[in-house]
Design an enzyme around this catalytic site. Structure first.
Site, PDB file in Angstrom:
ATOM      1  N   CYS A 478      10.560  39.100   3.226  1.00  0.00           N
ATOM      2  CA  CYS A 478      10.725  39.471   1.687  1.00  0.00           C
ATOM      3  C   CYS A 478      10.399  38.313   1.023  1.00  0.00           C
ATOM      4  CB  CYS A 478      11.861  40.328   1.492  1.00  0.00           C
ATOM      5  SG  CYS A 478      13.524  39.147   1.896  1.00  0.00           S
ATOM      6  N   GLU A 517       6.029  41.747   0.369  1.00  0.00           N
ATOM      7  CA  GLU A 517       6.361  41.520   1.657  1.00  0.00           C
ATOM      8  C   GLU A 517       5.334  40.982   2.474  1.00  0.00           C
ATOM      9  OE1 GLU A 517      10.193  42.863   4.082  1.00  0.00           O
ATOM     10  OE2 GLU A 517       9.628  42.942   1.917  1.00  0.00           O
TER      11      GLU A 517
END
Length: 527
Positions: A478, A517
């Site tokens: 992330c 992401e």
């Protein structure tokens, strides 16, 4: 004339007196910083002592601004910026834009309002404008390259200033304010891109991944493949299955209603909100009732708190909102179903999870042009949590092993494997200092997923990973900047030089925000 330009002095000063001061002329167009030197003659009709006071005030402007800037910079320097954080990345991007700073003084005053043309879009989603002959950066949120905006400076440093966005004077070709769906946009810190079309959001996120590996990995460009296009989310609004509004309580308690919501951009204060367009419809429907309940108990709170709101599917296909961290949430996508405590980590965009996990499985099994017999037979899921990837990517492997240092997470992972009829998965509680000690699968036939928190992998884990040396590593992150840093470290080590980066691709799990992401695939080159 630029508003900050100092007023010419034409009143009574002593003969031959010289005053040096900064005069910033038309920064937006000329971008030139001039040191102006003026000679003033005495004017009998004006009191000399009054002019002397004006002189001292004017000559102290630059000095005062610089003192404040240095003081604030020192205060900020005492708090180390975490490597890979948005603040750290922003500073590096500013350094790359201003290669050789030459300004001796900060050219602005704190709380000054200026006009600035935005030239760059940072990885944190903030616009950056360059002034003073490109020697000083002004960071303005909620802006796009090409925008000319009015901004109010609230933090001054030696080479940059942070500003509040006030208004658009001349919009960029990319700006479309009719796309904005949130009444709090441009004040709330949650979203950055609501004024940008979705295809351009995806393009910007691809650029973020490219820049992260260019500047953070420290790898030669020959070792980096072309970054693939970012995969978009089926839902761009009403996708977020978890939000956490919060409130503060002043010392001595509160007598009126609480201000409940999200943090205001650039401030350490909470702004009151009544809805969140990126949260699911179920959360928005229940939000007023939950807030009303908290407000009814406002005088019982002695300190601030965070309110959990998590969308959970029910057995009959309906949805509810869970606010207790210990209650069990049910998440469903495709043919898969997962349960976990509401306070535990789980991806917050249900609409993209099927695409997301399918891609991870493809990366684990893809031969990438190599011989078919080199396809991995075993799958190890490090940081497995409640078993998302262990369960969703289990098909095609002889066995799956999920490793997690939390015994509670392992218990939920086992339940989720059973719930989804996955019979080839086992889960073990590993110790952080020897996470792979219980794994007995042959490394050259094993593929591994690692999905660490935002701070990335620590040195101990990376060393253990190199020691185990699996055939394939799929690194999910992330925070693409800490991912790039970690991969750069792996490939710089002797045991890591046998790995090749096969593919890097972003997934947009958080539309309207700057977050992306990133999934990277490493494969060991076996002769």
């Amino acid at each position: 004339m630029y508003p900050y330009c100092l007023k010419y002095l034409t009143n009574g000063l002593r003969s031959k007196q010289m005053i040096n001061f900064l005069c910033i002329q038309n920064i937006l167009s000329a971008r030139t910083l001039k040191i102006c030197r003026f000679r003033f003659l005495p004017t009998p009709s004006h009191p000399t002592h009054k002019m002397a006071q004006e002189t001292r005030a004017i000559s102290s402007i630059s000095e005062a601004a610089n003192k404040r800037a240095r003081k604030l910079s020192k205060r900020r320097a005492k708090k180390p910026v975490e490597e890979g954080s948005s603040g750290h990345v922003l500073l590096l991007e500013i350094e790359n834009l201003i290669e050789k700073p030459v300004l001796a003084n900060v050219p602005f005053e704190r709380f000054q309002e200026i006009e600035v043309k935005i030239s760059y879009l940072s990885s944190s989603g903030d616009g950056i404008g360059l002034v003073c002959n490109d020697q000083y950066a002004v960071v303005v949120p909620f802006t796009l390259p090409g925008d000319i905006v009015k901004a109010k400076l609230h933090f001054l440093a030696d080479t940059y200033a942070l500003a509040d966005f006030l208004e658009v004077i001349s919009p960029s070709e990319d700006r479309d304010d009719t796309l904005i769906k949130c009444p709090y946009f441009a004040k709330c810190g949650g979203c950055q891109y609501q004024m940008l079309s979705y295809d351009k959001q995806l393009l910007q996120k691809k650029r973020v991944v490219e820049k992260a590996f260019q500047y953070y990995s420290k790898l030669d460009s020959s070792l980096l493949p072309a970054i693939k296009d970012t995969v978009g989310s089926p839902l761009q609004y009403n996708y977020r299955t978890k939000i956490t509004p919060h409130f503060d309580v002043p010392k001595g308690g509160t007598k009126g209603p609480l201000i409940i919501g999200f943090q205001e951009k650039g401030r350490r204060r909470v702004m009151d909100i009544e809805e969140c367009p990126i949260a699911t419809k179920t959360i928005n429907e229940e939000y007023p009732k939950i807030i009303e309940d908290v407000q009814s108990r406002a005088n019982t709170f002695k300190r601030g708190a965070t309110i959990l709101m998590r969308d959970s599917a029910t057995e009959d296909g309906k949805h509810c909102v869970i606010t207790d961290h210990k209650m069990i949430v049910r998440e469903q996508f495709g043919d898969l179903s997962f349960t976990f405590p509401a306070g535990a980590f789980f991806q917050n965009n249900n609409s993209i999870l099927e695409k997301f996990t399918s891609y991870v499985r493809e990366q684990l099994l893809n031969p990438f042009g190599r011989k078919e017999h080199q396809r991995p037979k075993y799958f190890v899921d490090a940081y497995c949590g409640s078993g998302l990837f262990s369960v969703a990517c289990s098909k095609g492997f002889l066995s799956v092993i999920g490793v997690e240092i939390s015994a509670d997470s392992v218990r939920y992972a086992e339940e989720n494997a059973k719930r989804n009829n996955v019979s080839n998965a086992t889960f073990i509680v590993g110790q952080a200092e020897k996470i792979f000690s219980s794994i007995e699968t042959p490394p050259n036939e094993t593929a591994m997923v690692i999905d660490p928190p935002r701070k990335g992998c620590d040195q101990s884990f990376l060393n253990q990973l190199l020691e185990y040396s699996p055939y394939r590593i799929v690194y999910i992150s992330c925070n693409v900047h800490t991912q790039a840093r970690d991969v750069g470290f792996l490939l710089s080590q002797e045991k890591g030089r046998s790995y090749k980066i096969d593919e890097i691709r972003g997934f947009d799990l958080f539309p309207q925000s700057h977050h992306v992401e990133s999934i990277l695939t490493l494969t060991k080159v076996v002769s």
